[in-house]
Design an enzyme around this catalytic site. Structure first.
Site, PDB file in Angstrom:
ATOM      1  N   ASP B  98      38.186  29.233  51.628  1.00 47.76           N
ATOM      2  CA  ASP B  98      36.832  28.691  51.700  1.00 47.76           C
ATOM      3  C   ASP B  98      36.839  27.492  52.655  1.00 47.76           C
ATOM      4  OD1 ASP B  98      38.094  26.729  50.266  1.00 47.76           O
ATOM      5  OD2 ASP B  98      36.929  26.996  48.440  1.00 47.76           O
ATOM      6  N   ASP B 272      34.841  36.775  44.628  1.00 42.71           N
ATOM      7  CA  ASP B 272      35.933  35.948  44.095  1.00 42.71           C
ATOM      8  C   ASP B 272      35.364  35.132  42.963  1.00 42.71           C
ATOM      9  OD1 ASP B 272      34.453  33.867  45.833  1.00 42.71           O
ATOM     10  OD2 ASP B 272      35.904  32.686  44.708  1.00 42.71           O
TER      11      ASP B 272
END
Lengths: 405, 405
Positions: B98, B272
């Site tokens: 991320d 996720d």
């Protein structure tokens, strides 16, 4: 005497030419396992941080579970209802249980010892409990371990002669009571424990009386409790020859590489100890080149492997029905210890990642299981003294020690 | 436009007949993986409590790592020195990172946001740090992840229209800056993130502008942050069709079984979430028949398997060079979830045995990875709605919900 094999029996394969060290096998109701062996400790029915699959992959044979802990939680009767400890913890290989005595003498509160047994308050909820030779057997019968240990008194090494004598003789009486209580001799083997601290005549009396009871195996107790390594070797030197050659011999609570080798040289077949997993959780690795304290900042940017020489998978065939041989990656040579760096493990401990303790625990067990595998090979090839010298030098014991034997 | 394939690209295999759900593959420099997929989260470069070998065995494909955490500890430059995150953590399959933004907006202190980026104090030692679109790219370039996310602003779902608009437009400018900074397009793919909360016109503007940038993949951001499931579905209904069909689509932070299915139905490929491992550490299992809070005393003597219907090993071939296919026990059908009981897992949690959290974490990930495997099969066989109905009924969502779609 019944000629039928007992639940657990020893098969001798080879005697090392220089030392007399034994290479053998222990046959159990849950498979046949190679000796000398190291048994990982699964205190509460679980090896801390290492799952069964991994234990098999790294070559675990027997594991040890603690009677005291399982008695307190979840209870031996619950485990019996579940079908026994093997089924409860999903471990289809052999299990050895201790008697519970050691924890009563180290963990429990308000302990009171009599000829009958020991009353105490457990360390979890303070409930008053009573452990006797018969209770220790009843619990272990409920657990269904392959090898059960008699209740004995865990005493410090340096006690007076009179106290040691009294305690040793009580332990003998307790061994007799344990044997009398135990009826499941076809599926579970009761081992006696030789006591007597550092006194040769007391060790001799203890060993001779236990041998007369014709138990399927014997442990040497009361060692690795603070005495020097030299002192431990001295006791083994005069105690082990008193034990029968056709039965397994177990030294409790030992995991130091030099002690493992020196005890095997003196005829020991089996060992256990919490040390490898306990120090792992604090970040200490046992490696070929000695202990590595992975939290040390010098490992922060050390990108070398955790232990480049340590293979992951055991080459030692495990014979059990449920699983056959162990799992392997399709690609040979896979090893987390070769693929991961000291820097990475340092990071995991530094960042409080629980995977750090897992990897370190698995690593230390594999280190010891591999050491035993190599030791077995060295016995087979009659080069155990050379092996000892190399291991001690590599591990960093001082060179005087490495030449001592 | 260059005809060369980017670092990461989507291969479409099948469109489900009733719903339009996508069955595809994502090609990366670290292998090719099946979609729709769920990515386990390895926050600090380690999935909490689950080692790489186990991750492979249970069928993990991509894993996600957090840029913010790795930046703070051990540092992206250290990881670059180690040869990148794959090598550092010993994971040879694909990694998505991320941007670090989410943690800056949730964990860090003294945050100050400007057009340029965000200054803040990190949560570990309070050091002042600065995260900008360029810094987020520099860190992710150092980590060497297969998929990198642009920096965006993580905002609550229910903000004013004006604030959402301003924030979304800033995120667009940040996407452009990230793209301009990123030079390693041959080995790492930058994904843009569609923002705009629940406002259709803002989502449309965000998606259209990002698509013009011709990035190799897109995420839908700003969802699963407290809005209702119905609301999330509504946003996906009008947002996903704006994204190109030939690129992967990623919905961040989702792990509820119903949301996974409902988002796949709306065209999402990747998910996720930390939920499965986070609730596992507290003792909550995700099973076919709903959540099981294993510490509950009703499981004390429940000797039924943890999850009798859940197989351990993935049937889904993973294509990577280092390992080939996954490990398997020689005996088919081995599964810890079938071999261990609820009573045993209850005991492990009750006795504070760390193996409890390990088994539960592995179990929950396997539950989700298996759910995705079954979902892929249901898409291939054009029976996704029937599959949805069955999963929701089994899991115990109320029947009205299960019929909703």
């Amino acid at each position: 005497m019944n000629q039928k094999k007992p639940a657990v029996w020893y098969e001798h394969l080879h005697t090392e030419k220089d030392t007399g060290a034994r290479r053998g096998r222990i046959h159990t109701p849950h498979g046949t396992f190679e000796t000398p062996m190291f048994m990982p400790v699964g205190t509460q029915g679980a090896v801390k941080g290492v799952d069964n699959k991994t234990l098999k992959e790294i070559g675990s044979q027997f594991i040890l579970a603690n009677t005291y802990h399982l008695w307190v939680r979840p209870g031996d009767e619950l485990i019996a209802k579940a079908g026994g400890l093997h089924k409860y913890m999903g471990w289809d290989q052999a299990i050895l249980t201790d008697s519970g005595g050691f924890q009563v003498f180290s963990l429990a509160k308000a302990r009171k010892l009599t000829e009958d047994g020991a009353t105490f308050k457990n360390h979890v909820n303070g409930d008053k409990m009573f452990l006797s030779p018969e209770v220790a057997m009843r619990i272990q019968n409920n657990l269904g371990s392959d090898i059960m240990m008699q209740l004995d008194e865990a005493i410090p090494y340096f006690e007076t002669y009179d106290y040691v004598k009294e305690s040793m003789q009580r332990s003998l009486r307790w061994a007799k009571r344990a044997k009398d209580y135990h009826k499941k001799t076809d599926t579970q083997a009761l081992f006696g424990i030789v006591q007597g601290a550092g006194f040769r005549d007391l060790r001799t009396e203890s060993a001779n009386e236990l041998v007369k009871m014709d138990l399927p195996g014997y442990a040497v107790g009361g060692l690795s409790v603070g005495e020097s390594k030299k002192e431990m070797n001295r006791v083994l030197d005069f105690t082990v020859p008193l034990l029968p050659e056709d039965k397994p011999r177990y030294l409790m609570g030992v995991a130091a590489p030099d002690s493992l080798i020196d005890s095997v040289i003196r005829g020991i077949d089996m060992f256990d100890c919490v040390l490898p997993t306990r120090i792992a959780r604090k970040g200490t690795l046992m490696t070929k080149h000695g202990r590595v304290v992975i939290k040390n900042s010098k490992y922060k940017e050390d990108f070398s492997p955790i232990d480049p020489d340590l293979s992951y998978y055991s080459d030692n065939p495990i014979r059990t029905e449920q699983f056959g041989n162990r799992a392997r990656y399709d690609v040979p040579g896979y090893s987390p210890y070769q693929n991961l760096s000291k820097s990475y493990l340092h990071h995991l401990f530094n960042a409080n990642e629980r995977l750090g303790a897992q990897i370190a625990s698995e690593h230390n067990l594999r280190y010891l299981l591999n050491l035993m595998e190599e030791m077995r090979k060295a016995i087979e090839e009659d080069r155990l003294l050379e092996f000892r010298k190399q291991v001690l030098e590599d591990y960093g014991y001082n060179k005087k020690d490495a030449r001592l034997f």
